[in-house]
Each structure stands twice: as structure tokens, then as C-alpha cells.
Design a protein around this motif. Structure first.
Motif, mmCIF file in Angstrom:
data_model
loop_
_atom_site.group_PDB
_atom_site.id
_atom_site.type_symbol
_atom_site.label_atom_id
_atom_site.label_comp_id
_atom_site.label_asym_id
_atom_site.label_seq_id
_atom_site.Cartn_x
_atom_site.Cartn_y
_atom_site.Cartn_z
ATOM 1 N N GLY A 1 39.284 157.360 -25.259
ATOM 2 C CA GLY A 1 39.706 155.898 -25.273
ATOM 3 C C GLY A 1 41.427 155.937 -25.589
ATOM 4 N N ILE A 2 41.945 156.832 -26.156
ATOM 5 C CA ILE A 2 43.355 156.844 -26.231
ATOM 6 C C ILE A 2 44.138 156.850 -24.641
ATOM 7 C CG2 ILE A 2 45.708 157.908 -27.242
ATOM 8 C CD1 ILE A 2 44.080 156.610 -29.139
ATOM 9 N N GLY A 3 43.757 157.703 -23.959
ATOM 10 C CA GLY A 3 44.289 157.947 -22.665
ATOM 11 C C GLY A 3 43.972 156.723 -21.862
ATOM 12 N N LEU A 4 42.868 156.160 -21.889
ATOM 13 C CA LEU A 4 42.764 154.725 -21.153
ATOM 14 C C LEU A 4 43.603 153.519 -21.588
ATOM 15 C CD1 LEU A 4 38.676 154.415 -21.182
ATOM 16 C CD2 LEU A 4 40.232 154.860 -19.229
ATOM 17 N N ARG A 5 44.366 153.946 -22.681
ATOM 18 C CA ARG A 5 45.422 152.867 -22.884
ATOM 19 C C ARG A 5 46.804 152.801 -22.109
ATOM 20 N NH1 ARG A 5 46.160 153.532 -29.596
ATOM 21 N NH2 ARG A 5 47.707 151.579 -29.170
ATOM 22 N N TRP A 6 46.739 154.128 -21.401
ATOM 23 C CA TRP A 6 47.898 154.012 -20.268
ATOM 24 C C TRP A 6 47.685 152.658 -19.121
ATOM 25 C CZ3 TRP A 6 52.163 156.375 -20.576
ATOM 26 C CH2 TRP A 6 52.464 157.646 -21.328
ATOM 27 N N ALA A 7 46.643 152.361 -19.367
ATOM 28 C CA ALA A 7 46.132 151.484 -18.035
ATOM 29 C C ALA A 7 46.941 150.147 -18.437
ATOM 30 C CB ALA A 7 44.593 150.974 -18.102
ATOM 31 N N ASP A 8 46.881 149.669 -19.607
ATOM 32 C CA ASP A 8 47.627 148.339 -19.777
ATOM 33 C C ASP A 8 48.983 148.492 -19.932
ATOM 34 O OD1 ASP A 8 48.432 147.945 -22.854
ATOM 35 O OD2 ASP A 8 46.277 148.601 -22.971
ATOM 36 N N TYR A 9 49.496 149.598 -20.315
ATOM 37 C CA TYR A 9 50.811 150.097 -20.552
ATOM 38 C C TYR A 9 51.495 150.061 -19.151
ATOM 39 C CZ TYR A 9 54.979 153.121 -20.679
ATOM 40 O OH TYR A 9 56.433 153.614 -20.539
ATOM 41 N N LEU A 10 50.566 150.788 -17.998
ATOM 42 C CA LEU A 10 51.219 150.888 -16.628
ATOM 43 C C LEU A 10 51.131 149.267 -16.175
ATOM 44 C CD1 LEU A 10 49.513 153.930 -15.317
ATOM 45 C CD2 LEU A 10 51.892 153.907 -15.774
ATOM 46 N N ALA A 11 50.442 148.531 -16.317
ATOM 47 C CA ALA A 11 50.202 147.017 -15.900
ATOM 48 C C ALA A 11 51.539 146.422 -16.317
ATOM 49 C CB ALA A 11 48.753 146.486 -16.211
ATOM 50 N N ARG A 12 51.653 146.591 -17.623
ATOM 51 C CA ARG A 12 53.119 145.861 -18.356
ATOM 52 C C ARG A 12 54.342 146.215 -17.619
ATOM 53 N NH1 ARG A 12 51.976 146.376 -24.472
ATOM 54 N NH2 ARG A 12 50.613 147.822 -24.065
ATOM 55 N N VAL A 13 54.300 147.604 -17.438
ATOM 56 C CA VAL A 13 55.643 148.131 -16.782
ATOM 57 C C VAL A 13 55.745 147.658 -15.314
ATOM 58 C CG1 VAL A 13 56.439 150.212 -15.586
ATOM 59 C CG2 VAL A 13 55.635 150.439 -18.190
ATOM 60 N N PHE A 14 54.620 147.320 -14.830
ATOM 61 C CA PHE A 14 54.618 146.904 -13.168
ATOM 62 C C PHE A 14 55.441 145.676 -13.235
ATOM 63 C CE2 PHE A 14 52.884 143.688 -10.403
ATOM 64 C CZ PHE A 14 53.307 144.485 -9.107
ATOM 65 N N PHE A 15 54.926 144.633 -14.333
ATOM 66 C CA PHE A 15 55.404 143.255 -14.257
ATOM 67 C C PHE A 15 56.594 143.276 -14.894
ATOM 68 C CE2 PHE A 15 50.770 142.150 -13.717
ATOM 69 C CZ PHE A 15 51.128 141.229 -12.615
ATOM 70 N N ALA A 16 56.952 143.745 -15.969
ATOM 71 C CA ALA A 16 58.386 143.505 -16.716
ATOM 72 C C ALA A 16 59.464 144.211 -15.774
ATOM 73 C CB ALA A 16 58.161 144.256 -18.087
ATOM 74 N N SER A 17 59.130 145.582 -15.261
ATOM 75 C CA SER A 17 60.467 146.079 -14.441
ATOM 76 C C SER A 17 60.757 145.335 -13.262
ATOM 77 C CB SER A 17 59.940 147.537 -14.112
ATOM 78 O OG SER A 17 58.688 147.489 -13.347
ATOM 79 N N ARG A 18 59.812 144.620 -12.765
ATOM 80 C CA ARG A 18 60.089 143.684 -11.568
ATOM 81 C C ARG A 18 60.793 142.438 -12.182
ATOM 82 N NH1 ARG A 18 56.544 146.955 -9.887
ATOM 83 N NH2 ARG A 18 56.232 147.697 -7.727
ATOM 84 N N LEU A 19 60.377 141.742 -13.027
ATOM 85 C CA LEU A 19 61.103 140.665 -13.383
ATOM 86 C C LEU A 19 62.394 140.742 -14.146
ATOM 87 C CD1 LEU A 19 58.065 139.010 -15.715
ATOM 88 C CD2 LEU A 19 58.980 138.267 -13.451
ATOM 89 N N LEU A 20 62.755 141.988 -14.854
ATOM 90 C CA LEU A 20 64.049 142.152 -15.264
ATOM 91 C C LEU A 20 65.010 142.435 -13.917
ATOM 92 C CD1 LEU A 20 62.993 144.554 -18.252
ATOM 93 C CD2 LEU A 20 63.922 142.325 -18.339
ATOM 94 N N GLY A 21 64.277 143.270 -13.196
ATOM 95 C CA GLY A 21 65.073 143.470 -11.976
ATOM 96 C C GLY A 21 65.511 142.122 -11.005
ATOM 97 N N ALA A 22 64.893 141.228 -11.147
ATOM 98 C CA ALA A 22 65.081 139.924 -10.679
ATOM 99 C C ALA A 22 65.859 138.906 -11.420
ATOM 100 C CB ALA A 22 63.414 139.146 -10.300
ATOM 101 N N GLY A 23 66.483 139.423 -12.571
ATOM 102 C CA GLY A 23 67.426 138.698 -13.394
ATOM 103 C C GLY A 23 66.723 137.954 -14.449
ATOM 104 N N TRP A 24 65.388 138.343 -15.013
ATOM 105 C CA TRP A 24 64.848 137.864 -16.275
ATOM 106 C C TRP A 24 65.661 138.576 -17.351
ATOM 107 C CZ3 TRP A 24 60.029 134.804 -16.949
ATOM 108 C CH2 TRP A 24 59.470 134.310 -16.001
ATOM 109 N N ARG A 25 65.653 138.195 -18.614
ATOM 110 C CA ARG A 25 66.205 138.803 -19.579
ATOM 111 C C ARG A 25 65.130 138.941 -20.863
ATOM 112 N NH1 ARG A 25 71.728 140.061 -19.903
ATOM 113 N NH2 ARG A 25 71.138 141.034 -21.813
ATOM 114 N N MET A 26 64.730 139.935 -21.484
ATOM 115 C CA MET A 26 64.089 140.191 -22.737
ATOM 116 C C MET A 26 64.797 139.898 -24.066
ATOM 117 S SD MET A 26 61.730 143.617 -23.676
ATOM 118 C CE MET A 26 60.352 142.986 -22.750
#
Length: 373
Positions: free
Chosen positions: A137-162
Motif C-alpha cells: 500500500g505504501i508503494g502505491l502512494r507513488w501513483a497520486d504523487y506522480l499525478a500531482r507532479v505531472f500537473f504542477a510541473s507543467r503549470l509552474l512551467g507555464a507561469g503559474w505560481r505556488m
């Protein structure tokens, strides 16, 4: 397809074949897995920050999550002698172990002592494959981590700010709370949900687009114990500046299911409240309009989130996102990010935040709040 989140279940967001498609600001990701619980966990984490698209929709990237019966070896041996990427506060570790036919192969451990997983990144096919041992179950938590990386990295690259901030949606517009570390952001967000019938966006991190769209970034939710009541959750107790802070920690799905909190999709920026607890112990509760200099300082402080950005960046290209240099190149300066919207400085002793009549005080600067109590 509409985004519907009922408690910890996602309705109408996935296909019968174990497929879910998430979309945010024209960026889209397909998640494929035979494990329905994994798919629900990923969709439940990302909705409604993202919206759910039809399973057959065109996407920029695919995340495949697969389970297998045999492990990949001892974590210590797999990481030994390799160049590691290790994230702070949790011990997530990744190491590239090979390249074969244009496919990058990595081993990763979600935290120290966890079983290692395998990731295979095929940039040409735009697919990342996550292989986890069955029952891990711990290893499966990488799935939502990778999904969040997918979106956030692209948004930040497009000029969004955190920003290190909390936010809620009131009448379809975002009310953003800025404060220093342990300055009351979570308390204000959860009080707004209770007192103002607001929809929850985030209590720790928000993403703000160049056009003023506010997205509550999905992370663990920390509810002040005074506002959580007897709700079941992991309790955390700390002493901060001589004040005892007790919080109850939830995943977003637990937060919705346990406390019945309604989450908001992305909404336009509406107003800002800056919390100032310095020297306010004897002064009651006061609010005043924030001038441009005060707002600029607060935003600059909230934008200083180097450690948080590590968790939403893609330096190894796990999900095909922009590298750190490309990501930061697209970022607009924080000065002026929240300019042009009503902004108030709320002066109140932090220990009084859970009960003080804050909305009536803020009403004079940010209209439409006090009368909703």
C-alpha cells in the motif's frame, strides 16, 4: 463529464476498464490500472482541483500502475553506489538504474524502510509505468504523487505560481489567506467552511495562474483540534512560540468523508486576508485595508516555498515535465500577483483565531462575509 465527489468516492470519473482521465488548464493525464482502489485514490486526490474527462479523451501523458507478485530486491542494495535524488521530510528516494531503448528505468522508495518500486519512463510513447509489489500500500502512494507532479510541473512551467497559503471559495470566488508559518492559515480556512458555508480549496498550498485562477493544491489537511471536535484522525501536538497547537490530520478523501467538507474546483481570485498576530493580544480584533506594500511583502513571503516546490517538480523527467530551469523560467515575479483585488490585514492574537469574531471585522474591507455568519 461533471466532477462529483461524494465522501471518499468519485462518481462518474472513471471508465469500466480501469481508466481515468484528469484535466486542468488544457493539460490532461490518463491513469490506467486494474486496481479500482488505486484509481479511486488517484482521482479522489486530484478532484476537484482537476476535472474528470471522458476515458477516451486525448491526453498528453499516461500513467500505468501495475502490481506484481515478486519484489525487485533489497532497497539498500538497489540504492547503493548510485546517484540519488532524496526529498526532505519523508525520505522519498529515487535512483536511475538504466536506460534501454529510450526507456529510463528507476527504483524508488516512498519512505525509509518501505519496499522499493520500479518506474519506467518512455518519453517517446509518453508513458510512465509504475510497478509495485502486490499488497504494498505504501508503494502505491507513488501513483497520486506522480499525478500531482505531472500537473504542477507543467503549470509552474507555464507561469503559474505556488503560494504557501490557504483558500476557500465564497460565492464562486477565491478568498485567500496569507500568514507566516504557524500563523493561522488553516484555522481561517476551516472557520470559513463552517461559518461562511464556503467551499474548501486548500489549507497549505495554492496555485495561482497568470489570469488569476486559484487552484487548491491537494495535500494532507491539518484541521485545528478545536474545529475538528471528536473526528477520528491522526492527532499532532506541538508547542509553537509557547502556544500549544493540536491538529487532526486527514487525507483530502478523509477530510470530505469524516467532516463532510465540500471541495471547490478552480475559481477566480476574489479577495485576500493577511493575518497579523503581532502585538494584538490586548487589541481585540481589527481589520484594515492592506496597502500595496503590505500585500507585496505578504505575497513575496508566501511565494518563498523552495522545499514545497521540490515535491511538485520533475527534475528526472518522471512524467515528462519541464526541468527545474525551464520551470522557473516561466514563473512571473510574485510582486503584483494578487494586485487589484480587495485585501485586508486582520489583526488578532493567534490564540483567539478559533473563536474571535473575525468575519464581522473583515466585512468592512472585504464585503459579503460578515452577514453570512
Amino acid at each position: 463529464m461533471a466532477d462529483v465527489v461524494h465522501g471518499d468516492r468519485v462518481a462518474g470519473a472513471t471508465g469500466r476498464d480501469g481508466t481515468g482521465v484528469l484535466q486542468l488548464d488544457s493539460i490532461s493525464l490518463r491513469v490506467l490500472t486494474p486496481n479500482a482502489e488505486v484509481l479511486q485514490a488517484v482521482m479522489g486526490m486530484l478532484l476537484p482541483a482537476c476535472s474528470a474527462a471522458e476515458p477516451a479523451a486525448a491526453v498528453q501523458w499516461t500513467l500505468r500502475v501495475e502490481e506484481h507478485r515478486t519484489g525487485v530486491g533489497d532497497a539498500g542494495e538497489l540504492f547503493q553506489g548510485r546517484l540519488l535524488l532524496e526529498l526532505p521530510y519523508g525520505g522519498r528516494r529515487l535512483a536511475v538504474v538504466g536506460m534501454d531503448g529510450g526507456v529510463m528505468r528507476l527504483v524508488a522508495a516512498y519512505r525509509r524502510g518501505a519496499l522499493p518500486v520500479v518506474m519506467e519512463v518512455d518519453a517517446r510513447q509518453r508513458v510512465t509505468r509504475l510497478l509495485v509489489r502486490s499488497g504494498d500500500g505504501i508503494g502505491l502512494r507513488w501513483a497520486d504523487y506522480l499525478a500531482r507532479v505531472f500537473f504542477a510541473s507543467r503549470l509552474l512551467g507555464a507561469g503559474w505560481r505556488m503560494l504557501h497559503a490557504s483558500a476557500v471559495a465564497v460565492d464562486g470566488r477565491a478568498l485567500v489567506f496569507l500568514a507566516g508559518r504557524h500563523g493561522g492559515k488553516s484555522t481561517l480556512a476551516h472557520r470559513a467552511v463552517r461559518n461562511l458555508r464556503a467551499q474548501f480549496l486548500a489549507d497549505d498550498l495554492v496555485l495561482i495562474g497568470p489570469g488569476g485562477t486559484v487552484v487548491g493544491w491537494p495535500t494532507r489537511v491539518a484541521v485545528p483540534a478545536q474545529l475538528a471536535g471528536d473526528a477520528a484522525g491522526r492527532r499532532e501536538r506541538r508547542v509553537v512560540a509557547g502556544v500549544v497547537r493540536e491538529r487532526v490530520l486527514f487525507t483530502p478523501a478523509q477530510h470530505r468523508a469524516t467532516l463532510g467538507v465540500e471541495y471547490s474546483p478552480p475559481v477566480p481570485l476574489g479577495a485576500v486576508v493577511i493575518v497579523d498576530g503581532s502585538g494584538a493580544a490586548e487589541a481585540g480584533v481589527r481589520a484594515e485595508a492592506a496597502d500595496a506594500q503590505t500585500l507585496g511583502r505578504a505575497v513575496a513571503g508566501a511565494a518563498d516555498v523552495p522545499q514545497q516546490l521540490l515535491y511538485v517538480s520533475d527534475p528526472l523527467g518522471l512524467m515528462g515535465g519541464p526541468r527545474l530551469a525551464d520551470q522557473s523560467a516561466g514563473a512571473a515575479p510574485p510582486v503584483g500577483l494578487l494586485a487589484g483585488v480587495p485585501a485586508a490585514v486582520l489583526r488578532v492574537a493567534l490564540e483567539r483565531l478559533p473563536q474571535a469574531p473575525i468575519w464581522q471585522a473583515v466585512e468592512g474591507v472585504v464585503s459579503g462575509l460578515g452577514r453570512r455568519r
